[in-house]
Design a protein around this motif. Structure first.
Motif, PDB file in Angstrom:
ATOM      1  N   GLU A 191      -2.785  -5.564  -6.625  1.00  0.00           N
ATOM      2  CA  GLU A 191      -4.037  -5.617  -5.854  1.00  0.00           C
ATOM      3  C   GLU A 191      -4.063  -4.510  -4.784  1.00  0.00           C
ATOM      4  O   GLU A 191      -5.068  -3.815  -4.621  1.00  0.00           O
ATOM      5  CB  GLU A 191      -4.123  -6.985  -5.172  1.00  0.00           C
ATOM      6  CG  GLU A 191      -5.522  -7.373  -4.764  1.00  0.00           C
ATOM      7  CD  GLU A 191      -5.520  -8.746  -4.097  1.00  0.00           C
ATOM      8  OE1 GLU A 191      -6.109  -8.855  -3.028  1.00  0.00           O
ATOM      9  OE2 GLU A 191      -4.895  -9.673  -4.659  1.00  0.00           O
ATOM     10  N   GLN A 228     -16.234  10.204  -2.784  1.00  0.00           N
ATOM     11  CA  GLN A 228     -17.699  10.102  -2.730  1.00  0.00           C
ATOM     12  C   GLN A 228     -18.255  10.601  -1.397  1.00  0.00           C
ATOM     13  O   GLN A 228     -19.387  11.071  -1.321  1.00  0.00           O
ATOM     14  CB  GLN A 228     -18.138   8.659  -2.986  1.00  0.00           C
ATOM     15  CG  GLN A 228     -18.042   8.329  -4.480  1.00  0.00           C
ATOM     16  CD  GLN A 228     -18.078   6.848  -4.777  1.00  0.00           C
ATOM     17  OE1 GLN A 228     -17.992   6.016  -3.862  1.00  0.00           O
ATOM     18  NE2 GLN A 228     -18.179   6.500  -6.038  1.00  0.00           N
ATOM     19  N   GLY A 285      -4.653  -1.181  -6.174  1.00  0.00           N
ATOM     20  CA  GLY A 285      -6.068  -1.125  -6.581  1.00  0.00           C
ATOM     21  C   GLY A 285      -6.950  -0.797  -5.380  1.00  0.00           C
ATOM     22  O   GLY A 285      -7.877   0.026  -5.478  1.00  0.00           O
ATOM     23  N   ILE A 286      -6.660  -1.414  -4.223  1.00  0.00           N
ATOM     24  CA  ILE A 286      -7.424  -1.138  -2.997  1.00  0.00           C
ATOM     25  C   ILE A 286      -7.237   0.337  -2.602  1.00  0.00           C
ATOM     26  O   ILE A 286      -8.188   1.026  -2.236  1.00  0.00           O
ATOM     27  CB  ILE A 286      -6.981  -2.080  -1.847  1.00  0.00           C
ATOM     28  CG1 ILE A 286      -7.355  -3.528  -2.172  1.00  0.00           C
ATOM     29  CG2 ILE A 286      -7.590  -1.656  -0.509  1.00  0.00           C
ATOM     30  CD1 ILE A 286      -6.784  -4.564  -1.205  1.00  0.00           C
ATOM     31  N   ASP A 287      -5.994   0.831  -2.714  1.00  0.00           N
ATOM     32  CA  ASP A 287      -5.713   2.244  -2.411  1.00  0.00           C
ATOM     33  C   ASP A 287      -6.543   3.171  -3.294  1.00  0.00           C
ATOM     34  O   ASP A 287      -7.100   4.166  -2.828  1.00  0.00           O
ATOM     35  CB  ASP A 287      -4.218   2.548  -2.637  1.00  0.00           C
ATOM     36  CG  ASP A 287      -3.340   1.965  -1.540  1.00  0.00           C
ATOM     37  OD1 ASP A 287      -3.889   1.557  -0.501  1.00  0.00           O
ATOM     38  OD2 ASP A 287      -2.120   1.906  -1.738  1.00  0.00           O
ATOM     39  N   HIS A 288      -6.606   2.826  -4.577  1.00  0.00           N
ATOM     40  CA  HIS A 288      -7.376   3.642  -5.528  1.00  0.00           C
ATOM     41  C   HIS A 288      -8.856   3.658  -5.136  1.00  0.00           C
ATOM     42  O   HIS A 288      -9.493   4.712  -5.105  1.00  0.00           O
ATOM     43  CB  HIS A 288      -7.177   3.082  -6.947  1.00  0.00           C
ATOM     44  CG  HIS A 288      -7.837   3.905  -8.006  1.00  0.00           C
ATOM     45  ND1 HIS A 288      -8.234   3.394  -9.197  1.00  0.00           N
ATOM     46  CD2 HIS A 288      -8.189   5.217  -8.039  1.00  0.00           C
ATOM     47  CE1 HIS A 288      -8.791   4.352  -9.929  1.00  0.00           C
ATOM     48  NE2 HIS A 288      -8.773   5.461  -9.241  1.00  0.00           N
ATOM     49  N   ASP A 289      -9.367   2.474  -4.809  1.00  0.00           N
ATOM     50  CA  ASP A 289     -10.780   2.379  -4.403  1.00  0.00           C
ATOM     51  C   ASP A 289     -11.043   3.202  -3.148  1.00  0.00           C
ATOM     52  O   ASP A 289     -12.090   3.847  -3.025  1.00  0.00           O
ATOM     53  CB  ASP A 289     -11.163   0.908  -4.147  1.00  0.00           C
ATOM     54  CG  ASP A 289     -11.126   0.096  -5.445  1.00  0.00           C
ATOM     55  OD1 ASP A 289     -11.111   0.719  -6.518  1.00  0.00           O
ATOM     56  OD2 ASP A 289     -11.090  -1.147  -5.363  1.00  0.00           O
ATOM     57  N   GLU A 290     -10.089   3.174  -2.208  1.00  0.00           N
ATOM     58  CA  GLU A 290     -10.250   3.956  -0.972  1.00  0.00           C
ATOM     59  C   GLU A 290     -10.321   5.450  -1.290  1.00  0.00           C
ATOM     60  O   GLU A 290     -11.118   6.183  -0.699  1.00  0.00           O
ATOM     61  CB  GLU A 290      -9.069   3.705  -0.030  1.00  0.00           C
ATOM     62  CG  GLU A 290      -9.237   2.473   0.827  1.00  0.00           C
ATOM     63  CD  GLU A 290      -8.044   2.244   1.741  1.00  0.00           C
ATOM     64  OE1 GLU A 290      -7.340   3.197   2.098  1.00  0.00           O
ATOM     65  OE2 GLU A 290      -7.814   1.060   2.097  1.00  0.00           O
ATOM     66  N   THR A 318       0.842  -1.201   0.000  1.00  0.00           N
ATOM     67  CA  THR A 318       0.000   0.000   0.000  1.00  0.00           C
ATOM     68  C   THR A 318       0.872   1.243   0.000  1.00  0.00           C
ATOM     69  O   THR A 318       2.027   1.197   0.440  1.00  0.00           O
ATOM     70  CB  THR A 318      -0.949   0.013   1.222  1.00  0.00           C
ATOM     71  OG1 THR A 318      -1.691   1.228   1.216  1.00  0.00           O
ATOM     72  CG2 THR A 318      -0.201  -0.085   2.536  1.00  0.00           C
ATOM     73  N   ILE A 329     -11.375   6.792  -4.057  1.00  0.00           N
ATOM     74  CA  ILE A 329     -12.681   7.065  -4.688  1.00  0.00           C
ATOM     75  C   ILE A 329     -13.767   7.144  -3.609  1.00  0.00           C
ATOM     76  O   ILE A 329     -14.650   8.011  -3.659  1.00  0.00           O
ATOM     77  CB  ILE A 329     -13.027   5.967  -5.742  1.00  0.00           C
ATOM     78  CG1 ILE A 329     -11.967   5.936  -6.854  1.00  0.00           C
ATOM     79  CG2 ILE A 329     -14.417   6.164  -6.318  1.00  0.00           C
ATOM     80  CD1 ILE A 329     -11.841   7.183  -7.699  1.00  0.00           C
ATOM     81  N   GLU A 330     -13.681   6.248  -2.616  1.00  0.00           N
ATOM     82  CA  GLU A 330     -14.654   6.282  -1.504  1.00  0.00           C
ATOM     83  C   GLU A 330     -14.589   7.621  -0.767  1.00  0.00           C
ATOM     84  O   GLU A 330     -15.613   8.219  -0.451  1.00  0.00           O
ATOM     85  CB  GLU A 330     -14.351   5.159  -0.513  1.00  0.00           C
ATOM     86  CG  GLU A 330     -15.094   3.868  -0.811  1.00  0.00           C
ATOM     87  CD  GLU A 330     -14.685   2.759   0.140  1.00  0.00           C
ATOM     88  OE1 GLU A 330     -14.537   3.032   1.342  1.00  0.00           O
ATOM     89  OE2 GLU A 330     -14.491   1.623  -0.335  1.00  0.00           O
ATOM     90  N   GLU A 379      -8.406  11.770 -13.121  1.00  0.00           N
ATOM     91  CA  GLU A 379      -9.113  11.920 -11.833  1.00  0.00           C
ATOM     92  C   GLU A 379      -8.472  13.031 -11.003  1.00  0.00           C
ATOM     93  O   GLU A 379      -9.167  13.838 -10.384  1.00  0.00           O
ATOM     94  CB  GLU A 379      -9.086  10.587 -11.072  1.00  0.00           C
ATOM     95  CG  GLU A 379     -10.039   9.572 -11.672  1.00  0.00           C
ATOM     96  CD  GLU A 379      -9.824   8.153 -11.151  1.00  0.00           C
ATOM     97  OE1 GLU A 379     -10.551   7.259 -11.594  1.00  0.00           O
ATOM     98  OE2 GLU A 379      -8.918   7.937 -10.315  1.00  0.00           O
TER      99      GLU A 379
END
Lengths: 50, 326
Positions: free
Chosen positions: B129, B143, B132-137, B32, B139-140, B169
């Motif tokens: 992976e 939001q 990818g989790i960092d990217h999703d975090e 991460t 985005i969260e 982004e």
């Protein structure tokens, strides 16, 4: 006699370690190459995912 | 038009190599760039900087080897049956263990780098992976409405995952902020491979507040996409601002003459004065088309301007203008 067997094993062990260090030192990536390697992995995987 | 918001952005902490920002989970091996202590994949408090992990593993392996050598040495002494064997095993064992330690120290740096390489080679999947989790975090967080934090997170991920999607982004978030001179902004890592009007608008904003960030790659990007930029609503103004940033250095004036030839007439007075001073600093040079354009604009607008009087009427350009025309 067993003393010399143990000493022989110790000698082989130290020699094998020294040889391993030497060959690893030639294979180890420099920080710049490691950086490039990581960026390449990530870019390749991103392209595959697309 | 979206309303821009005032924000505070933490300065970006730069490292010599981008992998130095990575942390690895001691439990699951996930990577991460965002986590502090808790792993985003397994939830355990086991994150450590990847360099520390490699150093710990290298040191651990060295101690294990020393221990094994000591055991063999102890066995050699313990299994001795006479003075001769004890003396031989004691002396030879000591020499061999000293040799082992000397070899370990001599190759310490390369053993560490080999370990680091091994961590990344074995953990390719976890690396992809984990980021990818960092990217999703990120985005969260976006939001949830915390745009500055989302930008900071995307900036960290973007330094490793260099894709146009991540760049876009970041640019879209930056375009929703009021940009200030004191902000730790960046441009070159955000240049996309394709033309992007949002990126061009961001370049235009930076040309107002942080001219120092506009460098070779940006000039090339702008020149490659010049026609598309001219089709944008504020396209010409943006190009004029970029040309204004190019007059910061003589090198840029020499490298990108076409940009200045086309937009010298659109430059504000202070930038045009700067351009004249650059040309004036090297009077013997044949400035070619730039010289012609500057001389024309100077004669049309600034010939009698008191701020330009120190330049002696730019008469040196009259000669180069004659040479260039024929």
């Amino acid at each position: 006699m067993l003393t010399y067997v143990c000493l022989g094993l110790l000698f082989l062990f130290v020699a094998s370690r020294a040889a391993a260090y030497y060959f690893r030192s030639r294979r180890a990536l420099s920080p710049e190459k490691l950086d490039q390697y990581i960026l390449t992995i990530l870019q390749t995987r991103e392209r595959e995912n697309k | 038009m979206n309303k821009k918001i005032p924000v505070q952005i933490s300065p970006y902490i730069r490292t010599h190599n981008s992998y130095q920002k990575l942390k690895i989970c001691r439990s699951c091996g996930n990577f991460t760039v965002l986590g502090d202590e808790e792993c985003g994949a397994c939830g355990k408090m086991a994150l450590v900087p990847v360099e520390d992990r490699a150093a710990a593993l290298t040191s651990g392996a060295a101690w294990l080897e020393r221990l094994l050598a000591l055991v063999l040495w102890g066995a050699a002494i313990g299994l001795g049956t006479n003075d001769m064997e004890w003396a031989a095993s004691g002396a030879a064992g000591l020499i061999l263990i000293v040799l082992l330690i000397v070899a370990q120290n001599k190759f310490a740096e390369t053993r560490y780098r080999h370990q680091l390489t091994k961590l990344f080679k074995r953990g390719e999947d976890q690396l992809v992976e984990g980021l990818g989790i960092d990217h999703d975090e990120a985005i969260e967080v976006f939001q949830e409405g915390d745009k500055p934090l989302a930008y900071e997170m995307l900036r960290e991920v973007g330094m490793l995952v260099r894709t146009d999607q991540l760049r876009m982004e970041q640019i879209l978030l930056l375009q929703s902020f009021i940009l200030r001179k004191d902000m730790d902004l960046m441009l070159e890592p955000l240049l996309t491979h394709r033309f992007s009007p949002d990126l061009v608008e961001y370049i235009g904003e930076l040309a107002k507040v942080r001219k120092d960030l506009i460098k070779e790659k940006t000039f090339r990007y702008v020149l490659v996409h010049e026609l598309q930029i001219l089709h944008m609503e504020q396209g010409e103004q943006i190009l004029a601002r970029v040309a204004g940033a190019a007059v910061r250095m003589k090198r840029y004036v020499i490298m990108y003459p076409h940009l200045l030839v086309r937009y010298a007439s659109k430059l504000p007075k202070d930038r045009f004065l700067r351009l004249c001073m650059i040309l004036n600093s090297d009077r013997t040079r044949n400035w070619g088309e730039v010289g012609i354009e500057v001389y024309t604009v100077f004669n049309a607008r600034y010939k009698h301007d008191p701020d330009f009087q120190s330049l002696g009427g730019m008469t040196f350009l009259a000669d180069s203008t004659r040479y260039s025309r024929y």
